[in-house]
Design a protein around this motif. Sequence first.
Motif, PDB file in Angstrom:
ATOM      1  N   ARG A  27       0.839  -1.207   0.000  1.00  0.00           N
ATOM      2  CA  ARG A  27       0.000   0.000   0.000  1.00  0.00           C
ATOM      3  C   ARG A  27       0.868   1.250   0.000  1.00  0.00           C
ATOM      4  O   ARG A  27       0.647   2.187  -0.780  1.00  0.00           O
ATOM      5  N   SER A  28       1.886   1.241   0.825  1.00  0.00           N
ATOM      6  CA  SER A  28       2.798   2.376   0.910  1.00  0.00           C
ATOM      7  C   SER A  28       3.527   2.596  -0.420  1.00  0.00           C
ATOM      8  O   SER A  28       3.653   3.731  -0.895  1.00  0.00           O
ATOM      9  N   HIS A  29       3.982   1.512  -1.025  1.00  0.00           N
ATOM     10  CA  HIS A  29       4.675   1.600  -2.310  1.00  0.00           C
ATOM     11  C   HIS A  29       3.755   2.168  -3.399  1.00  0.00           C
ATOM     12  O   HIS A  29       4.226   2.880  -4.304  1.00  0.00           O
ATOM     13  N   LEU A  30       2.483   1.874  -3.305  1.00  0.00           N
ATOM     14  CA  LEU A  30       1.521   2.405  -4.263  1.00  0.00           C
ATOM     15  C   LEU A  30       1.155   3.863  -3.966  1.00  0.00           C
ATOM     16  O   LEU A  30       0.463   4.505  -4.749  1.00  0.00           O
ATOM     17  N   GLY A  31       1.613   4.367  -2.817  1.00  0.00           N
ATOM     18  CA  GLY A  31       1.364   5.756  -2.459  1.00  0.00           C
ATOM     19  C   GLY A  31      -0.063   6.050  -2.062  1.00  0.00           C
ATOM     20  O   GLY A  31      -0.556   7.158  -2.282  1.00  0.00           O
ATOM     21  N   LEU A  32      -0.720   5.063  -1.463  1.00  0.00           N
ATOM     22  CA  LEU A  32      -2.124   5.219  -1.081  1.00  0.00           C
ATOM     23  C   LEU A  32      -2.310   5.143   0.428  1.00  0.00           C
ATOM     24  O   LEU A  32      -1.601   4.413   1.112  1.00  0.00           O
ATOM     25  N   SER A  33      -3.281   5.883   0.915  1.00  0.00           N
ATOM     26  CA  SER A  33      -3.700   5.741   2.311  1.00  0.00           C
ATOM     27  C   SER A  33      -4.565   4.491   2.421  1.00  0.00           C
ATOM     28  O   SER A  33      -4.967   3.913   1.407  1.00  0.00           O
ATOM     29  N   GLN A  34      -4.865   4.090   3.644  1.00  0.00           N
ATOM     30  CA  GLN A  34      -5.781   2.958   3.822  1.00  0.00           C
ATOM     31  C   GLN A  34      -7.119   3.261   3.159  1.00  0.00           C
ATOM     32  O   GLN A  34      -7.682   2.420   2.463  1.00  0.00           O
ATOM     33  N   ALA A  35      -7.618   4.463   3.357  1.00  0.00           N
ATOM     34  CA  ALA A  35      -8.910   4.843   2.778  1.00  0.00           C
ATOM     35  C   ALA A  35      -8.836   4.865   1.252  1.00  0.00           C
ATOM     36  O   ALA A  35      -9.762   4.426   0.568  1.00  0.00           O
ATOM     37  N   GLY A  36      -7.738   5.366   0.716  1.00  0.00           N
ATOM     38  CA  GLY A  36      -7.576   5.416  -0.737  1.00  0.00           C
ATOM     39  C   GLY A  36      -7.512   4.030  -1.353  1.00  0.00           C
ATOM     40  O   GLY A  36      -8.120   3.775  -2.402  1.00  0.00           O
ATOM     41  N   LEU A  37      -6.781   3.132  -0.715  1.00  0.00           N
ATOM     42  CA  LEU A  37      -6.698   1.762  -1.213  1.00  0.00           C
ATOM     43  C   LEU A  37      -8.058   1.078  -1.098  1.00  0.00           C
ATOM     44  O   LEU A  37      -8.478   0.365  -2.007  1.00  0.00           O
ATOM     45  N   ALA A  38      -8.749   1.329  -0.002  1.00  0.00           N
ATOM     46  CA  ALA A  38     -10.080   0.743   0.181  1.00  0.00           C
ATOM     47  C   ALA A  38     -11.015   1.183  -0.949  1.00  0.00           C
ATOM     48  O   ALA A  38     -11.719   0.347  -1.532  1.00  0.00           O
ATOM     49  N   ARG A  39     -11.014   2.460  -1.274  1.00  0.00           N
ATOM     50  CA  ARG A  39     -11.859   2.969  -2.368  1.00  0.00           C
ATOM     51  C   ARG A  39     -11.475   2.298  -3.686  1.00  0.00           C
ATOM     52  O   ARG A  39     -12.342   1.870  -4.449  1.00  0.00           O
ATOM     53  N   ALA A  40     -10.186   2.189  -3.945  1.00  0.00           N
ATOM     54  CA  ALA A  40      -9.707   1.610  -5.204  1.00  0.00           C
ATOM     55  C   ALA A  40     -10.084   0.135  -5.333  1.00  0.00           C
ATOM     56  O   ALA A  40     -10.309  -0.355  -6.438  1.00  0.00           O
ATOM     57  N   LEU A  41     -10.158  -0.560  -4.200  1.00  0.00           N
ATOM     58  CA  LEU A  41     -10.484  -1.987  -4.212  1.00  0.00           C
ATOM     59  C   LEU A  41     -11.965  -2.255  -3.987  1.00  0.00           C
ATOM     60  O   LEU A  41     -12.404  -3.402  -4.017  1.00  0.00           O
ATOM     61  N   GLY A  42     -12.733  -1.198  -3.721  1.00  0.00           N
ATOM     62  CA  GLY A  42     -14.176  -1.351  -3.527  1.00  0.00           C
ATOM     63  C   GLY A  42     -14.541  -1.986  -2.204  1.00  0.00           C
ATOM     64  O   GLY A  42     -15.454  -2.814  -2.139  1.00  0.00           O
ATOM     65  N   MET A  43     -13.848  -1.581  -1.156  1.00  0.00           N
ATOM     66  CA  MET A  43     -14.138  -2.118   0.181  1.00  0.00           C
ATOM     67  C   MET A  43     -13.985  -1.018   1.216  1.00  0.00           C
ATOM     68  O   MET A  43     -13.716   0.120   0.872  1.00  0.00           O
ATOM     69  N   SER A  44     -14.150  -1.374   2.478  1.00  0.00           N
ATOM     70  CA  SER A  44     -14.054  -0.377   3.540  1.00  0.00           C
ATOM     71  C   SER A  44     -12.632  -0.298   4.099  1.00  0.00           C
ATOM     72  O   SER A  44     -11.858  -1.254   4.019  1.00  0.00           O
ATOM     73  N   GLN A  45     -12.315   0.854   4.664  1.00  0.00           N
ATOM     74  CA  GLN A  45     -10.994   1.068   5.262  1.00  0.00           C
ATOM     75  C   GLN A  45     -10.702   0.077   6.390  1.00  0.00           C
ATOM     76  O   GLN A  45      -9.571  -0.404   6.500  1.00  0.00           O
ATOM     77  N   PRO A  46     -11.683  -0.289   7.226  1.00  0.00           N
ATOM     78  CA  PRO A  46     -11.387  -1.274   8.267  1.00  0.00           C
ATOM     79  C   PRO A  46     -10.898  -2.622   7.712  1.00  0.00           C
ATOM     80  O   PRO A  46     -10.105  -3.306   8.362  1.00  0.00           O
ATOM     81  N   ASN A  47     -11.350  -2.990   6.510  1.00  0.00           N
ATOM     82  CA  ASN A  47     -10.834  -4.216   5.896  1.00  0.00           C
ATOM     83  C   ASN A  47      -9.339  -4.097   5.626  1.00  0.00           C
ATOM     84  O   ASN A  47      -8.574  -5.030   5.890  1.00  0.00           O
ATOM     85  N   ILE A  48      -8.925  -2.960   5.095  1.00  0.00           N
ATOM     86  CA  ILE A  48      -7.505  -2.738   4.798  1.00  0.00           C
ATOM     87  C   ILE A  48      -6.706  -2.819   6.093  1.00  0.00           C
ATOM     88  O   ILE A  48      -5.647  -3.460   6.151  1.00  0.00           O
ATOM     89  N   TYR A  49      -7.215  -2.196   7.143  1.00  0.00           N
ATOM     90  CA  TYR A  49      -6.560  -2.240   8.453  1.00  0.00           C
ATOM     91  C   TYR A  49      -6.366  -3.689   8.904  1.00  0.00           C
ATOM     92  O   TYR A  49      -5.281  -4.071   9.369  1.00  0.00           O
ATOM     93  N   LYS A  50      -7.397  -4.503   8.767  1.00  0.00           N
ATOM     94  CA  LYS A  50      -7.318  -5.902   9.201  1.00  0.00           C
ATOM     95  C   LYS A  50      -6.277  -6.673   8.399  1.00  0.00           C
ATOM     96  O   LYS A  50      -5.526  -7.479   8.960  1.00  0.00           O
ATOM     97  N   TYR A  51      -6.202  -6.437   7.074  1.00  0.00           N
ATOM     98  CA  TYR A  51      -5.194  -7.124   6.262  1.00  0.00           C
ATOM     99  C   TYR A  51      -3.795  -6.698   6.683  1.00  0.00           C
ATOM    100  O   TYR A  51      -2.875  -7.511   6.718  1.00  0.00           O
ATOM    101  N   GLU A  52      -3.641  -5.430   7.033  1.00  0.00           N
ATOM    102  CA  GLU A  52      -2.326  -4.949   7.466  1.00  0.00           C
ATOM    103  C   GLU A  52      -1.942  -5.510   8.833  1.00  0.00           C
ATOM    104  O   GLU A  52      -0.761  -5.601   9.149  1.00  0.00           O
ATOM    105  N   LYS A  53      -2.919  -5.880   9.623  1.00  0.00           N
ATOM    106  CA  LYS A  53      -2.648  -6.427  10.951  1.00  0.00           C
ATOM    107  C   LYS A  53      -2.549  -7.948  10.948  1.00  0.00           C
ATOM    108  O   LYS A  53      -2.395  -8.562  11.997  1.00  0.00           O
TER     109      LYS A  53
END
Length: 68
Positions: A8-34
């Motif tokens: 995510r960092s390499h792509l230059g996206l925030s959790q919220a930005g990546l979530a939008r790009a993948l069509g999901m919620s930011q908490p999902n991104i948080y869980k994958y990162e954890k």
Amino acid sequence: MSNFQKIRSHLGLSQAGLARALGMSQPNIYKYEKGQDVPPGVARKLIELAAKRGVSLTYDDIYQVKNA
């Protein structure tokens, strides 16, 4: 830092930005990162997103396991 977070960092996206790009919620991104397992469909979308941004990414990059 988890592989998912590094990607995510390499792509230059925030959790919220990546979530939008993948069509999901930011908490999902948080869980994958954890450490929650990344479903294959999400991995595929992440690979496609990376390709659109000119970044080569494989399933191995996403599911890379740390050495114990």
